[in-house]
Design a protein around this motif. Sequence first.
Motif, PDB file in Angstrom:
ATOM      1  N   LYS A 217       0.827  -1.191   0.000  1.00 48.33           N
ATOM      2  CA  LYS A 217       0.000   0.000   0.000  1.00 48.33           C
ATOM      3  C   LYS A 217       0.868   1.250   0.000  1.00 48.33           C
ATOM      4  CE  LYS A 217      -4.071   0.367   2.116  1.00 48.33           C
ATOM      5  NZ  LYS A 217      -5.181   0.259   3.049  1.00 48.33           N
TER       6      LYS A 217
ATOM      7  N   TYR B 252      -9.356   4.649   3.732  1.00 47.11           N
ATOM      8  CA  TYR B 252      -8.200   4.052   3.065  1.00 47.11           C
ATOM      9  C   TYR B 252      -7.564   2.973   3.933  1.00 47.11           C
ATOM     10  CZ  TYR B 252      -3.622   3.574   0.915  1.00 47.11           C
ATOM     11  OH  TYR B 252      -2.489   3.066   0.343  1.00 47.11           O
TER      12      TYR B 252
ATOM     13  N   ASN C 237      -9.614  -0.146   3.881  1.00 45.51           N
ATOM     14  CA  ASN C 237      -9.830  -0.736   2.565  1.00 45.51           C
ATOM     15  C   ASN C 237      -8.574  -1.461   2.095  1.00 45.51           C
ATOM     16  OD1 ASN C 237     -10.507  -1.134  -0.181  1.00 45.51           O
ATOM     17  ND2 ASN C 237     -11.802   0.682  -0.111  1.00 45.51           N
ATOM     18  N   ASN C 238      -8.735  -2.329   1.103  1.00 46.93           N
ATOM     19  CA  ASN C 238      -7.604  -3.075   0.560  1.00 46.93           C
ATOM     20  C   ASN C 238      -6.956  -2.404  -0.644  1.00 46.93           C
ATOM     21  OD1 ASN C 238      -7.728  -5.121   2.418  1.00 46.93           O
ATOM     22  ND2 ASN C 238      -9.252  -6.244   1.252  1.00 46.93           N
ATOM     23  N   ASP C 239      -7.404  -1.213  -0.990  1.00 44.42           N
ATOM     24  CA  ASP C 239      -6.791  -0.517  -2.122  1.00 44.42           C
ATOM     25  C   ASP C 239      -5.336  -0.206  -1.835  1.00 44.42           C
ATOM     26  OD1 ASP C 239      -9.166  -0.501  -3.499  1.00 44.42           O
ATOM     27  OD2 ASP C 239      -9.731   1.507  -2.850  1.00 44.42           O
ATOM     28  N   GLU C 240      -4.536  -0.225  -2.883  1.00 41.48           N
ATOM     29  CA  GLU C 240      -3.115   0.059  -2.714  1.00 41.48           C
ATOM     30  C   GLU C 240      -2.803   1.540  -2.724  1.00 41.48           C
ATOM     31  OE1 GLU C 240      -3.865  -2.092  -5.498  1.00 41.48           O
ATOM     32  OE2 GLU C 240      -3.673  -3.899  -4.308  1.00 41.48           O
ATOM     33  N   ASP C 241      -3.706   2.351  -3.263  1.00 42.22           N
ATOM     34  CA  ASP C 241      -3.415   3.769  -3.440  1.00 42.22           C
ATOM     35  C   ASP C 241      -4.615   4.605  -2.983  1.00 42.22           C
ATOM     36  OD1 ASP C 241      -2.455   6.222  -4.276  1.00 42.22           O
ATOM     37  OD2 ASP C 241      -1.994   5.567  -6.307  1.00 42.22           O
TER      38      ASP C 241
ATOM     39  N   PHE D 142      -7.673   7.145  -5.403  1.00 38.80           N
ATOM     40  CA  PHE D 142      -9.073   6.905  -5.740  1.00 38.80           C
ATOM     41  C   PHE D 142      -9.979   7.679  -4.778  1.00 38.80           C
ATOM     42  CE2 PHE D 142     -12.957   4.571  -4.717  1.00 38.80           C
ATOM     43  CZ  PHE D 142     -13.595   4.655  -5.938  1.00 38.80           C
TER      44      PHE D 142
END
Length: 72
Positions: free
Chosen positions: A6, A42, A45-49, A52
Motif C-alpha cells: 500500500k 483508506y 480498505n484493501n486498495d493500494e493507493d 481513488f
Amino acid sequence: MTKVKKVKFDRNEVYNHYIQNFSDELDNDEINDYIDKIEFLYDENNDEDFNFLKNQDLLEIDDMWSNYWDNK
C-alpha cells in the motif's frame, strides 16, 4: 502472486488537493474532517493507493463513510 504494498497515506497531498478544489466550499476544519474520513476509509480498505478516494466527490466520500458505519 505478488502482494502489492500500500502507498503510505499522504495528508499533505490530500490537503493540497482539497485546498485547490474545495476551498470555496469548505473551511479548514471541514477539509480536515474530510481528510480524516479519507484516511480512515483508506486504512480500512484493501486498495493500494489513496488517490481513488482523494479524487472522489464530497458526497461520495460522505456516502462511503455512512455505508461503512451502517454496515458495522
